[in-house]
Design an enzyme around this catalytic site. Structure first.
Site, PDB file in Angstrom:
ATOM      1  N   CYS A 106       0.911  -1.197   0.044  1.00 56.79           N
ATOM      2  CA  CYS A 106       0.016  -0.024   0.154  1.00 56.79           C
ATOM      3  C   CYS A 106       0.767   1.234  -0.057  1.00 56.79           C
ATOM      4  O   CYS A 106       1.666   1.486  -0.786  1.00 56.79           O
ATOM      5  CB  CYS A 106      -1.083  -0.016   1.213  1.00 56.79           C
ATOM      6  SG  CYS A 106      -2.560   0.817   0.911  1.00 56.79           S
ATOM      7  N   LYS A 127     -12.159   7.860  -1.844  1.00 55.11           N
ATOM      8  CA  LYS A 127     -11.286   6.669  -1.368  1.00 55.11           C
ATOM      9  C   LYS A 127     -11.653   5.507  -2.338  1.00 55.11           C
ATOM     10  O   LYS A 127     -12.730   5.155  -2.719  1.00 55.11           O
ATOM     11  CB  LYS A 127     -11.615   6.314  -0.166  1.00 55.11           C
ATOM     12  CG  LYS A 127     -11.072   5.394   0.611  1.00 55.11           C
ATOM     13  CD  LYS A 127     -11.406   5.082   1.969  1.00 55.11           C
ATOM     14  CE  LYS A 127     -10.581   4.040   2.735  1.00 55.11           C
ATOM     15  NZ  LYS A 127     -10.937   3.596   4.239  1.00 55.11           N
ATOM     16  N   SER A 155      -8.011   0.001  -0.079  1.00 56.78           N
ATOM     17  CA  SER A 155      -8.326   0.985   0.970  1.00 56.78           C
ATOM     18  C   SER A 155      -7.419   2.075   0.974  1.00 56.78           C
ATOM     19  O   SER A 155      -6.357   2.157   1.762  1.00 56.78           O
ATOM     20  CB  SER A 155      -8.422   0.312   2.211  1.00 56.78           C
ATOM     21  OG  SER A 155      -8.958   1.266   3.195  1.00 56.78           O
ATOM     22  N   HIS A 198      -3.988  -4.611  -0.217  1.00 56.54           N
ATOM     23  CA  HIS A 198      -3.731  -5.189   0.854  1.00 56.54           C
ATOM     24  C   HIS A 198      -4.374  -6.642   0.892  1.00 56.54           C
ATOM     25  O   HIS A 198      -5.407  -7.074   1.452  1.00 56.54           O
ATOM     26  CB  HIS A 198      -4.592  -4.761   2.277  1.00 56.54           C
ATOM     27  CG  HIS A 198      -3.782  -3.308   2.695  1.00 56.54           C
ATOM     28  ND1 HIS A 198      -2.935  -3.205   3.436  1.00 56.54           N
ATOM     29  CD2 HIS A 198      -4.245  -1.923   2.392  1.00 56.54           C
ATOM     30  CE1 HIS A 198      -2.614  -1.882   3.806  1.00 56.54           C
ATOM     31  NE2 HIS A 198      -3.412  -1.264   2.945  1.00 56.54           N
ATOM     32  N   GLU A 200      -3.129  -9.010   2.351  1.00 59.36           N
ATOM     33  CA  GLU A 200      -3.008  -9.804   3.623  1.00 59.36           C
ATOM     34  C   GLU A 200      -4.264  -9.388   4.574  1.00 59.36           C
ATOM     35  O   GLU A 200      -4.300 -10.233   5.629  1.00 59.36           O
ATOM     36  CB  GLU A 200      -2.008  -9.242   4.153  1.00 59.36           C
ATOM     37  CG  GLU A 200      -1.975  -7.848   5.182  1.00 59.36           C
ATOM     38  CD  GLU A 200      -1.758  -6.589   4.172  1.00 59.36           C
ATOM     39  OE1 GLU A 200      -2.100  -5.436   4.723  1.00 59.36           O
ATOM     40  OE2 GLU A 200      -1.845  -6.913   2.940  1.00 59.36           O
ATOM     41  N   ARG A 212     -16.539   1.919  11.178  1.00 62.73           N
ATOM     42  CA  ARG A 212     -15.589   2.844  11.971  1.00 62.73           C
ATOM     43  C   ARG A 212     -15.911   4.243  11.277  1.00 62.73           C
ATOM     44  O   ARG A 212     -16.055   5.320  11.986  1.00 62.73           O
ATOM     45  CB  ARG A 212     -14.088   2.818  11.872  1.00 62.73           C
ATOM     46  CG  ARG A 212     -13.153   3.670  12.517  1.00 62.73           C
ATOM     47  CD  ARG A 212     -11.674   3.571  12.240  1.00 62.73           C
ATOM     48  NE  ARG A 212     -11.700   3.790  10.657  1.00 62.73           N
ATOM     49  CZ  ARG A 212     -10.611   3.445  10.083  1.00 62.73           C
ATOM     50  NH1 ARG A 212      -9.619   2.696  10.562  1.00 62.73           N
ATOM     51  NH2 ARG A 212     -10.284   3.672   8.631  1.00 62.73           N
TER      52      ARG A 212
END
Length: 263
Positions: A106, A127, A155, A198, A200, A212
């Site tokens: 990232c 985003k 992200s 990402h 992972e 969130r």
């Protein structure tokens, strides 16, 4: 094999679990060393946790076979304005000469591309958030037992652009998508691997991020794309990338192991 992970993510234990889940499930004997920076003190991890688990770069007892550099929540800041940028660049330069292969994740992928190849990052209008189908463009041991496509979580608020990657003869665009732009770039025969997403991430990570952001009243971040069944966040998210992530890291470890055996 010794794998060092320079963990720049704010929630250290979440990132630790992500990589331990992937690397600890592989058919390889892997010894993980967590690295930290001297020029940055984490705000969301206790000093006790950091002292117990993490080493500084200059404390490593041996050169790792592989290095992973995680993302960091600084992507909307100019590289040179990041407080730990000089230390990070020094580490990048050292591992380039010493470590068999490094995976940049990232923001770290953007940072590595900028430092080593002068590739710029650009702000996105909104985003890039979700799980996106990708085309695998190269034949490589990294993609052994893959088909022609894979899924990659993203992200991020910034991007590197396809034209800039293709304009640099030292870089190879390995995985790409019209929705996300470049997702994986390689260089130096796989010694450098830049992953702009990402892979992972655990199955529920984007769900946690989404909830969130909703609690914080963020109106600029929408529903993660291609993630919830029927785009319904009341349903458990789909894990469409986990098996491929395991396979990718298994292939990476296998390539490191083969290089270690063959010298």
């Amino acid at each position: 094999m010794r794998i060092a992970i320079l963990n720049l993510m704010p929630l250290k234990e979440v990132t630790e679990r992500d990589f331990l889940r992937i690397l600890g499930s592989q058919p390889h004997d892997v010894e993980i060393h967590w690295m930290r920076l001297r020029s940055h003190v984490p705000k969301h991890a206790s000093a006790e946790h950091m002292d117990a688990l993490y080493e500084y770069f200059d404390e490593l007892e041996a050169v790792p076979d592989g290095l992973i550099v995680t993302g960091a929540p600084v992507e909307q800041i100019d590289f040179e304005q990041v407080t730990y940028w000089p230390e990070l660049c020094a580490i990048f330069d050292w591992v380039r000469e010493q470590v068999k292969s490094t995976i940049f994740v990232c923001w770290a992928a953007q940072a590595g591309l900028y430092h080593h190849y002068g590739v710029a990052k650009y702000p996105l209008p909104s985003k890039k958030f979700g799980i996106f189908p990708q085309k695998i463009l190269v034949e490589s041991p990294l993609f052994a037992d893959f088909g022609s496509t894979m899924m990659v979580p993203h992200s991020r608020h910034t991007e590197v652009r396809r034209d800039d990657i293709l304009a640099c003869r030292e870089l190879t665009l390995a995985v790409d998508s019209d929705e996300t732009g470049p997702s994986m770039i390689t260089a130096r025969d796989g010694r450098e691997i830049f992953i702009t997403g990402h892979i992972e991430y655990a199955a529920d990570t984007l769900d946690t991020e989404y909830r969130r952001d909703q609690q914080r009243g963020r109106t600029d971040v929408g529903l993660p794309q291609h993630y919830y069944p029927d785009d319904d966040p009341s349903q458990p998210p789909l894990d469409t990338w986990g098996d491929e992530a395991m396979r990718f890291y298994r292939n990476w470890l296998t390539s490191l192991e083969n290089e270690k055996i063959n010298g």
